[in-house]
Design an enzyme around this catalytic site. Structure first.
Site, PDB file in Angstrom:
ATOM      1  N   ARG A 148     -30.954   0.047 -16.780  1.00  0.00           N
ATOM      2  CA  ARG A 148     -29.875   0.366 -18.098  1.00  0.00           C
ATOM      3  C   ARG A 148     -29.921  -0.445 -19.051  1.00  0.00           C
ATOM      4  NH1 ARG A 148     -24.263   0.407 -13.572  1.00  0.00           N
ATOM      5  NH2 ARG A 148     -23.480  -0.436 -15.852  1.00  0.00           N
ATOM      6  N   TYR A 151     -29.153   1.011 -21.891  1.00  0.00           N
ATOM      7  CA  TYR A 151     -28.045   1.262 -22.775  1.00  0.00           C
ATOM      8  C   TYR A 151     -27.851  -0.188 -22.856  1.00  0.00           C
ATOM      9  CZ  TYR A 151     -23.307   2.224 -22.669  1.00  0.00           C
ATOM     10  OH  TYR A 151     -21.667   2.106 -22.787  1.00  0.00           O
ATOM     11  N   GLY A 154     -30.334  -1.794 -26.340  1.00  0.00           N
ATOM     12  CA  GLY A 154     -29.471  -0.724 -26.811  1.00  0.00           C
ATOM     13  C   GLY A 154     -28.675  -1.266 -27.637  1.00  0.00           C
ATOM     14  N   LYS A 155     -27.705  -1.717 -27.481  1.00  0.00           N
ATOM     15  CA  LYS A 155     -26.056  -1.866 -27.694  1.00  0.00           C
ATOM     16  C   LYS A 155     -26.240  -3.236 -28.340  1.00  0.00           C
ATOM     17  CE  LYS A 155     -23.082   1.746 -27.041  1.00  0.00           C
ATOM     18  NZ  LYS A 155     -21.990   1.611 -27.612  1.00  0.00           N
ATOM     19  N   VAL A 194     -14.319   6.854 -12.579  1.00  0.00           N
ATOM     20  CA  VAL A 194     -12.919   7.233 -12.349  1.00  0.00           C
ATOM     21  C   VAL A 194     -12.752   8.973 -12.407  1.00  0.00           C
ATOM     22  CG1 VAL A 194     -10.587   7.147 -13.332  1.00  0.00           C
ATOM     23  CG2 VAL A 194     -12.305   4.944 -13.515  1.00  0.00           C
ATOM     24  N   SER A 195     -13.094   8.480 -13.084  1.00  0.00           N
ATOM     25  CA  SER A 195     -14.035  11.019 -12.961  1.00  0.00           C
ATOM     26  C   SER A 195     -14.451  10.895 -11.655  1.00  0.00           C
ATOM     27  CB  SER A 195     -14.641  11.306 -14.414  1.00  0.00           C
ATOM     28  OG  SER A 195     -15.564  10.578 -14.913  1.00  0.00           O
ATOM     29  N   ARG A 217     -14.585  -3.664 -11.859  1.00  0.00           N
ATOM     30  CA  ARG A 217     -14.402  -3.789 -12.527  1.00  0.00           C
ATOM     31  C   ARG A 217     -12.293  -3.355 -13.323  1.00  0.00           C
ATOM     32  NH1 ARG A 217     -19.078  -3.288 -11.947  1.00  0.00           N
ATOM     33  NH2 ARG A 217     -20.845  -2.126 -12.434  1.00  0.00           N
ATOM     34  N   GLN A 282     -19.281  -7.774 -11.566  1.00  0.00           N
ATOM     35  CA  GLN A 282     -17.890  -8.039 -11.643  1.00  0.00           C
ATOM     36  C   GLN A 282     -17.466  -8.153 -13.340  1.00  0.00           C
ATOM     37  OE1 GLN A 282     -17.667 -12.323 -10.815  1.00  0.00           O
ATOM     38  NE2 GLN A 282     -18.962 -12.854 -12.018  1.00  0.00           N
ATOM     39  N   ARG A 283     -16.619  -7.543 -13.712  1.00  0.00           N
ATOM     40  CA  ARG A 283     -16.854  -7.046 -14.929  1.00  0.00           C
ATOM     41  C   ARG A 283     -15.298  -7.257 -15.531  1.00  0.00           C
ATOM     42  NH1 ARG A 283     -19.142  -2.236 -17.066  1.00  0.00           N
ATOM     43  NH2 ARG A 283     -20.644  -2.950 -16.757  1.00  0.00           N
TER      44      ARG A 283
HETATM   45  P1  NAD Z   1     -18.873  10.575 -24.393  1.00  0.00           P
HETATM   46  O1  NAD Z   1     -20.463  10.173 -23.594  1.00  0.00           O
HETATM   47  O2  NAD Z   1     -17.729  10.730 -23.258  1.00  0.00           O
HETATM   48  O3  NAD Z   1     -19.388  10.171 -26.027  1.00  0.00           O
HETATM   49  C1  NAD Z   1     -20.563   9.801 -26.545  1.00  0.00           C
HETATM   50  C2  NAD Z   1     -20.469  10.944 -27.404  1.00  0.00           C
HETATM   51  O4  NAD Z   1     -21.727  10.882 -28.572  1.00  0.00           O
HETATM   52  C3  NAD Z   1     -21.228  12.818 -27.202  1.00  0.00           C
HETATM   53  O5  NAD Z   1     -20.277  13.167 -27.784  1.00  0.00           O
HETATM   54  C4  NAD Z   1     -22.191  12.675 -27.216  1.00  0.00           C
HETATM   55  O6  NAD Z   1     -22.366  13.948 -27.865  1.00  0.00           O
HETATM   56  C5  NAD Z   1     -22.882  11.746 -28.821  1.00  0.00           C
HETATM   57  N1  NAD Z   1     -23.832  11.182 -28.550  1.00  0.00           N
HETATM   58  C6  NAD Z   1     -24.601  11.321 -27.961  1.00  0.00           C
HETATM   59  N2  NAD Z   1     -26.061  10.791 -28.655  1.00  0.00           N
HETATM   60  C7  NAD Z   1     -25.894  11.250 -29.582  1.00  0.00           C
HETATM   61  C8  NAD Z   1     -26.481  11.165 -30.850  1.00  0.00           C
HETATM   62  N3  NAD Z   1     -27.628  11.223 -30.643  1.00  0.00           N
HETATM   63  N4  NAD Z   1     -25.949  11.983 -32.008  1.00  0.00           N
HETATM   64  C9  NAD Z   1     -24.807  12.637 -32.223  1.00  0.00           C
HETATM   65  N5  NAD Z   1     -23.966  12.235 -31.110  1.00  0.00           N
HETATM   66  C10 NAD Z   1     -24.218  11.571 -29.836  1.00  0.00           C
HETATM   67  O7  NAD Z   1     -18.825   8.474 -24.353  1.00  0.00           O
HETATM   68  P2  NAD Z   1     -17.138   7.842 -24.757  1.00  0.00           P
HETATM   69  O8  NAD Z   1     -16.956   7.245 -22.824  1.00  0.00           O
HETATM   70  O9  NAD Z   1     -16.608   8.696 -25.278  1.00  0.00           O
HETATM   71  O10 NAD Z   1     -17.957   6.034 -25.330  1.00  0.00           O
HETATM   72  C11 NAD Z   1     -18.405   6.325 -26.844  1.00  0.00           C
HETATM   73  C12 NAD Z   1     -18.700   4.690 -27.234  1.00  0.00           C
HETATM   74  O11 NAD Z   1     -17.775   4.431 -26.539  1.00  0.00           O
HETATM   75  C13 NAD Z   1     -19.843   5.174 -26.634  1.00  0.00           C
HETATM   76  O12 NAD Z   1     -20.794   4.560 -28.139  1.00  0.00           O
HETATM   77  C14 NAD Z   1     -20.011   3.759 -25.764  1.00  0.00           C
HETATM   78  O13 NAD Z   1     -21.164   2.841 -25.796  1.00  0.00           O
HETATM   79  C15 NAD Z   1     -18.636   3.485 -26.199  1.00  0.00           C
HETATM   80  N6  NAD Z   1     -17.943   2.412 -24.828  1.00  0.00           N
HETATM   81  C16 NAD Z   1     -17.475   3.299 -24.618  1.00  0.00           C
HETATM   82  C17 NAD Z   1     -16.637   3.053 -22.540  1.00  0.00           C
HETATM   83  C18 NAD Z   1     -15.821   3.832 -21.966  1.00  0.00           C
HETATM   84  O14 NAD Z   1     -15.836   3.273 -20.424  1.00  0.00           O
HETATM   85  N7  NAD Z   1     -15.706   4.860 -22.537  1.00  0.00           N
HETATM   86  C19 NAD Z   1     -17.338   1.860 -22.571  1.00  0.00           C
HETATM   87  C20 NAD Z   1     -17.842   0.571 -23.725  1.00  0.00           C
HETATM   88  C21 NAD Z   1     -18.122   1.288 -24.745  1.00  0.00           C
HETATM   89  N1  UDP Z   2     -19.543   3.602  -8.735  1.00  0.00           N
HETATM   90  C1  UDP Z   2     -18.911   4.774  -7.253  1.00  0.00           C
HETATM   91  N2  UDP Z   2     -18.991   5.389  -7.107  1.00  0.00           N
HETATM   92  C2  UDP Z   2     -19.157   6.340  -7.417  1.00  0.00           C
HETATM   93  C3  UDP Z   2     -19.487   6.395  -9.647  1.00  0.00           C
HETATM   94  C4  UDP Z   2     -20.133   4.948  -9.662  1.00  0.00           C
HETATM   95  O1  UDP Z   2     -19.235   2.895  -6.653  1.00  0.00           O
HETATM   96  O2  UDP Z   2     -19.080   7.639  -8.276  1.00  0.00           O
HETATM   97  C5  UDP Z   2     -19.795   2.787  -8.479  1.00  0.00           C
HETATM   98  C6  UDP Z   2     -20.948   2.041  -9.872  1.00  0.00           C
HETATM   99  O3  UDP Z   2     -21.705   1.886  -8.586  1.00  0.00           O
HETATM  100  C7  UDP Z   2     -20.425   0.856 -10.423  1.00  0.00           C
HETATM  101  C8  UDP Z   2     -18.810   1.479 -10.708  1.00  0.00           C
HETATM  102  O4  UDP Z   2     -18.419   2.391  -9.990  1.00  0.00           O
HETATM  103  O5  UDP Z   2     -20.624  -0.506  -9.625  1.00  0.00           O
HETATM  104  C9  UDP Z   2     -18.473   1.257 -11.943  1.00  0.00           C
HETATM  105  O6  UDP Z   2     -19.030   2.550 -12.688  1.00  0.00           O
HETATM  106  P1  UDP Z   2     -19.310   3.351 -13.869  1.00  0.00           P
HETATM  107  O7  UDP Z   2     -20.344   4.031 -13.700  1.00  0.00           O
HETATM  108  O8  UDP Z   2     -18.017   4.078 -14.267  1.00  0.00           O
HETATM  109  O9  UDP Z   2     -19.052   2.396 -15.027  1.00  0.00           O
HETATM  110  P2  UDP Z   2     -20.346   1.022 -15.774  1.00  0.00           P
HETATM  111  O10 UDP Z   2     -21.583   0.437 -14.106  1.00  0.00           O
HETATM  112  O11 UDP Z   2     -21.528   1.279 -16.635  1.00  0.00           O
HETATM  113  O12 UDP Z   2     -18.763  -0.051 -15.516  1.00  0.00           O
END
Ligand code: NAD
Ligand code: UDP
Length: 324
Positions: A148, A151, A154-155, A194-195, A217, A282-283
């Site tokens: 992980r 990510y 990186g962030k 979720v998806s 979560r 946990q989160r």
């Molecule tokens: P997502 O994967 O649906 O969207 C990310 C988008 O960035 C995509 O359209 C992808 O094609 C584009 N992308 C990826 N790498 C790229 C690059 N190098 N150059 C240009 N485009 C690029 O994800 P999301 O859930 O919409 O997340 C959006 C942002 O929010 C991300 O930065 C993610 O880290 C942050 N974030 C999301 C969540 C969440 O739960 N959805 C939680 C924490 C942080």
């Molecule tokens: N997870 C799961 N089944 C799945 C996908 C994810 O049990 O099909 C779990 C995963 O191991 C994690 C939690 O759900 O503990 C959230 O995962 P997700 O990938 O949605 O986000 P993140 O781990 O980045 O919070």
């Protein structure tokens, strides 16, 4: 660049073809702004922006933010980065480049333009947190060399860059730490929990719980999240973040699975698969800061948000001929 007389801004959204980015663009356009979306379409799709294709105030640039971008805008929202573990681990080196080199490119642009820039940071900066719930002052518990890390680190690197550009060059920054967010426009193959669970339940496939299902979560519905981001961007220069944005109601993955089975009226079986390495146990966000500086908190609770998300997936899967 001067703002146009009517208050209309030209705004760059990176990652705008993704789940969160496309919702953000909708809101910005509803407010009358002109939007340029830069996206490499790695996890995003033009389908999320289809409804804007004829809109003269919208421009799509097929662009990877690891390359410099030269546009004239008033504000930048930097969301580009794959967010699902499946996709950010697919090409971890590119994930790190997107976060770090992408941040340098976007901050360089903000520096030239003298404009405000938002960073979509994440609860992953807390890693597998030892403090619960997580406050912004907690420095986290992150493995620097795990699967992980591309990510998480990186962030974290991106946050460092944002704060250094702020201190060194006085760039106007706004950093949000986003906690797990869900809703319409997630891709069926996204891989996040979720998806995955909704698609599995609707298609009569087994619900895949990773590990013991007791990990937790806190899930935020997308509309709440976008409202929080917009409020953060609208704050005065004294508010730079990082600010947690998320819904503090916490669920275990096994509870989530059963909720989704109930709401979809599905008889899918629940199966247990091995837990991924470094999966946080946990989160939950402490959102005291968001409440006080943004006057923001989530309003849509899990059941309502899931119902809306299930409706979206029903339509999406039917279009793809996937559910029975
Ligand atoms: P997502 O994967 O649906 O969207 C990310 C988008 O960035 C995509 O359209 C992808 O094609 C584009 N992308 C990826 N790498 C790229 C690059 N190098 N150059 C240009 N485009 C690029 O994800 P999301 O859930 O919409 O997340 C959006 C942002 O929010 C991300 O930065 C993610 O880290 C942050 N974030 C999301 C969540 C969440 O739960 N959805 C939680 C924490 C942080
Ligand atoms: N997870 C799961 N089944 C799945 C996908 C994810 O049990 O099909 C779990 C995963 O191991 C994690 C939690 O759900 O503990 C959230 O995962 P997700 O990938 O949605 O986000 P993140 O781990 O980045 O919070």
């Amino acid at each position: 660049m001067p703002e146009l007389n009517n208050g209309r801004k030209r705004i760059l959204v990176t990652g705008g073809a993704g789940f969160l980015g496309s919702h953000l663009i909708d809101k910005l356009m509803e407010q009358g702004h002109e939007v340029i979306c830069a996206d490499n379409l790695f996890t995003g799709t033009l389908e999320n922006l289809e409804h804007l294709s004829e809109n003269p105030l919208f421009t799509f640039l097929h662009h990877d933010i690891t390359n410099p971008l030269d546009v004239e805008v008033d504000e930048i929202y930097n969301l580009a980065c794959p967010a699902s573990p499946v996709y950010y681990q697919y090409d971890p080196i590119h994930t790190m480049k997107t976060s770090v080199i992408g941040a340098i490119n976007m901050l360089g642009l903000a520096k030239r333009l003298g404009c405000k820039i938002f960073q979509a940071s994440t609860s992953e900066v807390y890693g597998d947190p030892l403090l619960h719930p997580q406050t912004e002052s907690y420095w986290g518990n992150v493995n620097p060399v795990g699967i992980r890390s591309c990510y998480d680190e990186g962030k974290r690197g991106a946050e460092t860059l944002f704060f250094d550009y702020h201190r060194q060059h006085n760039i106007k920054i706004k950093v949000a730490r986003i906690f797990n967010t869900y809703g319409p426009r997630m891709q069926p193959s996204d891989g996040r929990v979720v998806s995955n669970f909704i698609v599995q339940a609707l298609c009569g496939q087994p619900i895949t719980i990773y590990g013991d299902g007791r990990q937790s979560r806190s899930f935020c519905f997308v509309d709440d999240l976008i409202a929080g981001i917009l409020k953060l961007m609208a704050t005065d220069a004294s508010v730079i973040g990082p600010v947690n944005i998320g819904n503090p109601v916490e669920f275990e993955m096994q509870e989530l699975a059963h909720k989704i089975l109930l709401l979809t009226n599905s008889d899918s079986e629940v199966v247990t698969l091995p837990g991924p390495a470094d999966d946080p146990r946990q989160r939950r966000p402490d959102i005291a800061l968001a409440k006080s500086v943004l006057n923001w908190e989530a309003e849509i609770q899990l059941e309502e948000g899931l119902i809306r998300t299930i409706e979206y997936f029903k339509v999406k899967l039917k279009r793809q001929g996937l559910n029975g």
